[in-house]
Design a protein around this motif. Sequence first.
Motif, PDB file in Angstrom:
ATOM      1  N   SER A  76       7.939  35.738  48.083  1.00  0.00           N
ATOM      2  CA  SER A  76       8.702  34.487  47.982  1.00  0.00           C
ATOM      3  C   SER A  76      10.200  34.760  48.008  1.00  0.00           C
ATOM      4  CB  SER A  76       8.331  33.734  46.708  1.00  0.00           C
ATOM      5  OG  SER A  76       6.991  33.331  46.757  1.00  0.00           O
ATOM      6  N   ILE A  77      10.613  35.809  47.327  1.00  0.00           N
ATOM      7  CA  ILE A  77      12.027  36.204  47.334  1.00  0.00           C
ATOM      8  C   ILE A  77      12.438  36.647  48.738  1.00  0.00           C
ATOM      9  CG2 ILE A  77      13.695  37.909  46.480  1.00  0.00           C
ATOM     10  CD1 ILE A  77      12.072  37.801  43.781  1.00  0.00           C
ATOM     11  N   ILE A  78      11.603  37.456  49.375  1.00  0.00           N
ATOM     12  CA  ILE A  78      11.902  37.902  50.739  1.00  0.00           C
ATOM     13  C   ILE A  78      11.944  36.715  51.699  1.00  0.00           C
ATOM     14  CG2 ILE A  78      10.955  39.203  52.702  1.00  0.00           C
ATOM     15  CD1 ILE A  78      10.116  41.338  50.605  1.00  0.00           C
ATOM     16  N   GLY A  79      11.018  35.783  51.550  1.00  0.00           N
ATOM     17  CA  GLY A  79      11.024  34.593  52.385  1.00  0.00           C
ATOM     18  C   GLY A  79      12.325  33.809  52.247  1.00  0.00           C
ATOM     19  N   TYR A  80      12.815  33.718  51.035  1.00  0.00           N
ATOM     20  CA  TYR A  80      14.072  33.014  50.782  1.00  0.00           C
ATOM     21  C   TYR A  80      15.253  33.754  51.411  1.00  0.00           C
ATOM     22  CZ  TYR A  80      17.972  30.954  48.233  1.00  0.00           C
ATOM     23  OH  TYR A  80      19.162  30.347  47.906  1.00  0.00           O
ATOM     24  N   VAL A  81      15.316  35.081  51.185  1.00  0.00           N
ATOM     25  CA  VAL A  81      16.458  35.878  51.641  1.00  0.00           C
ATOM     26  C   VAL A  81      16.434  36.116  53.145  1.00  0.00           C
ATOM     27  CG1 VAL A  81      17.549  38.163  51.468  1.00  0.00           C
ATOM     28  CG2 VAL A  81      16.751  36.999  49.401  1.00  0.00           C
ATOM     29  N   MET A  82      15.280  36.524  53.684  1.00  0.00           N
ATOM     30  CA  MET A  82      15.219  36.930  55.093  1.00  0.00           C
ATOM     31  C   MET A  82      14.918  35.793  56.062  1.00  0.00           C
ATOM     32  SD  MET A  82      13.312  40.626  54.974  1.00  0.00           S
ATOM     33  CE  MET A  82      13.446  40.813  56.742  1.00  0.00           C
TER      34      MET A  82
END
Length: 114
Positions: A76-82
């Motif tokens: 979820s964090i990667i989805g937000y950032v990347m």
Amino acid sequence: MKPYVMTYGALGIAIVLEVIGTTMLQKSEQFTRLVPTLTMAVCYLSAFYFLSIVLKSMPVGLAYAIWSGLGILLISIIGYVMFDQKLDLAAIIGLGLIVLGVIIVNGFSKSISH
């Protein structure tokens, strides 16, 4: 080295590999890009290998709860950032509850060999 260090180390590696694999799944654009597709496959296979090591000393339900809970949070964090994928308040609260569940499992369960 203590067995629980090996167990949690292998679980950590499995989680990271699974998150990389899932990230590459997104980047593969439905398997139309070769390098992300191959990277995804290698990461997923490696993640399951390391998970199999974990299952020697941790019940499958607990291992999977930790794996999936932390994997969901990280992806979820990667989805937000990347990928600029936004989460609404309900999603953030739900993720917080998942993290709380992982903390409870690790801190209080007697089923994990320490």
